[in-house]
Enzyme design. Structure first.
Site, PDB file in Angstrom:
ATOM      1  N   ASN A  11      33.090  -9.193 -13.810  1.00 34.46           N
ATOM      2  CA  ASN A  11      33.289  -7.785 -13.402  1.00 34.46           C
ATOM      3  C   ASN A  11      32.966  -6.726 -14.642  1.00 34.46           C
ATOM      4  O   ASN A  11      32.596  -5.740 -14.202  1.00 34.46           O
ATOM      5  CB  ASN A  11      34.623  -7.800 -12.630  1.00 34.46           C
ATOM      6  CG  ASN A  11      34.979  -8.423 -11.418  1.00 34.46           C
ATOM      7  OD1 ASN A  11      35.596  -8.498 -10.832  1.00 34.46           O
ATOM      8  ND2 ASN A  11      34.036  -9.415 -11.239  1.00 34.46           N
ATOM      9  N   THR A  34      -5.253  27.908  -5.117  1.00 36.10           N
ATOM     10  CA  THR A  34      -4.261  27.215  -3.997  1.00 36.10           C
ATOM     11  C   THR A  34      -4.630  27.039  -2.681  1.00 36.10           C
ATOM     12  O   THR A  34      -5.711  27.360  -2.043  1.00 36.10           O
ATOM     13  CB  THR A  34      -3.270  28.606  -3.778  1.00 36.10           C
ATOM     14  OG1 THR A  34      -4.080  29.711  -3.024  1.00 36.10           O
ATOM     15  CG2 THR A  34      -2.855  29.366  -5.194  1.00 36.10           C
ATOM     16  N   SER A  55     -19.131   1.662 -12.362  1.00 35.11           N
ATOM     17  CA  SER A  55     -19.595   1.213 -11.217  1.00 35.11           C
ATOM     18  C   SER A  55     -20.422  -0.136 -11.587  1.00 35.11           C
ATOM     19  O   SER A  55     -21.034  -0.080 -12.635  1.00 35.11           O
ATOM     20  CB  SER A  55     -20.816   1.938 -10.175  1.00 35.11           C
ATOM     21  OG  SER A  55     -21.285   1.285  -9.370  1.00 35.11           O
ATOM     22  N   SER A  56     -20.544  -1.239 -10.526  1.00 32.39           N
ATOM     23  CA  SER A  56     -21.347  -2.465 -10.970  1.00 32.39           C
ATOM     24  C   SER A  56     -22.819  -2.122 -10.437  1.00 32.39           C
ATOM     25  O   SER A  56     -23.568  -3.127 -10.813  1.00 32.39           O
ATOM     26  CB  SER A  56     -20.808  -3.533 -10.437  1.00 32.39           C
ATOM     27  OG  SER A  56     -20.657  -3.349  -8.885  1.00 32.39           O
ATOM     28  N   LYS A 106     -22.322   5.761 -13.975  1.00 32.61           N
ATOM     29  CA  LYS A 106     -21.241   6.292 -13.259  1.00 32.61           C
ATOM     30  C   LYS A 106     -20.009   5.972 -14.060  1.00 32.61           C
ATOM     31  O   LYS A 106     -19.695   5.020 -14.514  1.00 32.61           O
ATOM     32  CB  LYS A 106     -21.096   5.764 -11.942  1.00 32.61           C
ATOM     33  CG  LYS A 106     -20.243   6.358 -10.935  1.00 32.61           C
ATOM     34  CD  LYS A 106     -20.347   5.906  -9.245  1.00 32.61           C
ATOM     35  CE  LYS A 106     -19.534   6.644  -8.395  1.00 32.61           C
ATOM     36  NZ  LYS A 106     -18.128   6.794  -8.863  1.00 32.61           N
TER      37      LYS A 106
END
Length: 431
Positions: free
Chosen positions: A130, A175, A306-307, A312
């Site tokens: 405890n 905004t 990207s593949s 990219k």
């Protein structure tokens, strides 16, 4: 003592029956006690403090106390880590974890001294799970919070450096994702740094509460089974061992019943994570395109995006920070649930609280460190794009409205838009 060999080394197995049952019952596929060296070290500090205090008060013979101290010293130095194979998260409120330490320390103390040292009668004298478990838990969380705090501080410094680099460069504020007024890039990054410093301070303040420890509470905070003066001796001993000014919990029954300080720490960790995620999301948005989006910020090209689309580049670091924030929030919710699950005089969900806070600290530190190294230090603001967008600023219209009124200025804005002129805001290049 169990005379077996560990799988990892030739060291004799020091743990006993209770530890073996825990391995059998709860497995070892998740995080184990052995996987958290700080917890192992701090639990051993608690056991050593108890032994010294018990020797001073005549509860333990000097030979047994000295042997326990010697065994604990080996553990705190990094030895015997493999002797704590029990799962960190298990049932019973940490009783098995406490017994794992009692068994290992007793076995090693017996080896060192040649005196029979008993796990319960000697190592656990004047103690209960405890109070020993939450004391070791508090010391561990307090110690390990330094890593995310250092990472957050370093991130704030990097943001301040970036603010200085682009201090006077102007950019169009927004905004509701619509054009607003002009401010500087320096103001933007400085606000980021202010926010990170604020959440770091919140985490620091929350963890500071753990410098009050419940050692000496024994069962339910009653102090039953511990002699007068024991609690004070242990607190001072642990203060000396940790180098922090610790104090005994003000109300021992409360300390074992209510674990809300840990909910506050989890909340502070989540606050840090979501603040970083918000900053990351803003930079991701400002880097969008770069041709078909805003394109005001160029993030470091850390890897192919990207593949199939050559060249990219994706904002992978901000996305990493954002995803970690989701995981931190989940872990924080787990802590909240565990804190709320305490029943009557004891919360026995402490193991999952420890585990979840460790996850929070790991993820906050990883997010802050990676964000700083892989994104903030290398990002650049595109002066040309900043200059192009400045013309959309509402600065002149806000000034005009103050002088000629809102309605008249609204008409002027509509007329200017029809004519293709939105603003005559500044034209300074970035930097």
């Amino acid at each position: 003592m169990t005379v077996l060999q560990t799988e990892a080394s030739s060291e004799q197995v020091l743990y006993g029956r209770q530890s073996s049952l825990a391995v059998e019952n709860f497995g070892t596929t998740g995080r184990r006690v052995a996987d958290v060296p700080a917890f192992v070290r701090n639990y051993a500090l608690v056991k050593a403090a108890a032994a010294r205090s018990n020797a001073t008060l005549g509860v333990l013979a000097p030979e047994a106390a000295g042997a326990i101290e010697a065994a604990c010293a080996e553990i705190t130095s990094g030895l015997h880590g493999s002797q704590f194979p029990t799962a960190l998260v298990l049932g019973g409120g940490g009783t098995t974890t406490n017994m794992n330490f009692n068994e290992v320390i007793a076995a090693r103390a017996s080896q060192i001294s040649g005196v029979a040292v008993h796990p319960n009668d000697h190592v656990n004298a004047s103690q209960s799970t405890n109070d020993t478990y939450p004391t070791a838990m508090a010391l561990t969380i307090r110690e390990l919070s330094e890593r995310p705090l250092q990472a957050l501080t370093a991130l704030a410094l990097a943001l301040e450096d970036k603010a200085a680099e682009y201090d006077t460069a102007q950019r169009l504020g927004r905004t509701c994702l619509q054009d607003a007024v002009v401010l500087t890039v320096g103001q933007t990054h400085r606000s980021h740094a202010t926010a990170i410093r604020r959440v770091a301070e919140g985490l620091r303040a929350a963890t500071a509460e753990l410098d009050s420890i419940p050692i000496g509470a024994t069962v339910l905070g009653t102090g039953i089974g511990a002699p007068d003066g024991y609690r004070e001796l242990c607190v001072q001993d642990l203060s000396d061992a940790t180098g922090r000014q610790l104090a005994g919990s003000e109300d021992l029954v409360d300390a074992l019943s209510h674990l809300d300080p840990y909910a506050a720490i989890a909340s502070a960790g989540a606050r840090a994570a979501i603040t970083m995620a918000k900053i990351a999301a803003d930079l991701r948005f400002l880097s969008s395109g770069p041709v078909g989006g805003i394109g005001e910020v160029t993030l470091p090209a850390t890897q192919a995006g990207s593949s199939i689309m050559p060249g990219k580049i994706n904002p992978v670091i901000p996305e990493f920070v954002m995803q970690l924030s989701y995981r931190v929030r989940g872990a924080a919710h787990a802590v909240e649930c565990a804190v709320a699950a305490g029943e009557l005089e004891l919360n026995i969900m402490e193991p999952v609280i420890v585990d979840s806070l460790l996850n929070i600290f790991d993820d906050v530190a990883a997010a802050a460190g990676t964000f700083r190294r892989k994104c903030i230090t290398g990002l650049a603001w595109d002066g040309r794009r900043l200059n192009e967008n400045l013309a959309a600023g509402f600065d002149q219209w806000v000034t005009m409205a103050a002088e000629q009124g809102y309605d008249a200025t609204t008409l002027a804005v509509a007329t200017a838009r029809t004519a293709g002129k939105t603003s005559t805001a500044g034209t300074e290049e970035a930097r």
